[in-house]
Write an enzyme that holds these catalytic residues in place. Sequence first.
Site: not given
Ligand code: GLY
Length: 300
Positions: A169, A199, A223
């Site tokens: 990310t 997320g 997330g």
């Molecule tokens: N932190 C990115 C996700 O969980 O989609």
Amino acid sequence: MMAPGIIVHGGAWSIPENLLQPHRDGCKAAVLRGWQVLQAGGSAIEAIEAAIITMEDDVTFDAGRGSFLNLDGQVELDAGMMDGATLAAGAVAAVHRVRNPISLAKQVMASEHILIVGPGATRFAEKVGMPLCAEEDLVIERELELWRKLQNKGPGYTDVLFGRKDLATVGAVAIDQAGNIAAGTSTGGSPNKWPGRVGDVPQVGSGFYADNVGGGGSCTGWGEGIMRINMAKYAVDLMTAGQPASEAAKGAVKLLADKLQGVGGIILIDREGRTGQSYTTEHMAYAYMNGRMAEPVVAV
Ligand code: GLY
């Protein structure tokens, strides 16, 4: 006049040796792009948008083109941003056919909405004149190969152990000459995710938060854990209570680890313009730059 500054991240996980340099290069390019905007007198919002676009366009990261594919073999993207001067926020989730979802989030921020999801988000992109690409334009061979492997493991198999498998990310936080703070985050989510799975990233207070009174933050990692502790808002609250960015970052990831055994990372800027970062994972790719530095710090 405030000394401007910017910090970016490119995900927190165990980055293999051969991918360390692309992560460094990508973060450096992004932080310099955002810094260029700030130096030219641009706003914190413009700086984080420019930095995040740079990483969305870089297939090293799990954002924009080159993201993980969902169960249907498609790229499905989430992004959000917030303006700490006004508490205006905009986000999109599970959006298809948009190359730069962070720019779409900015368009949402300028509208009466905060979060637009799925086909409605793609439609909103068309409405505001953002060109749509074909589904396949966002898909790269590396991700197709991974997706095929995951299909062999059975329907719905999600080979994601956050922090141990790829989860790159991206995010950015900046403070501009006026002392305004902005934060944003963008992701393709987890590999082979259930279509419609979302997320922390596009949720105000979870994946991103900014308030000039305390500071701004952008998260990366698991997330499903980050959402339950509203990690970005938690960190900004610590800064509002007087903690410097470095301490607040440690406190936020500690909460994730202690409460939920969660893995992830965070980048922050406090109201004094100090940056901070912390992560529970082996690596987090990040870079920062401000007017007191001759060149950016880039680290993994
Ligand atoms: N932190 C990115 C996700 O969980 O989609």
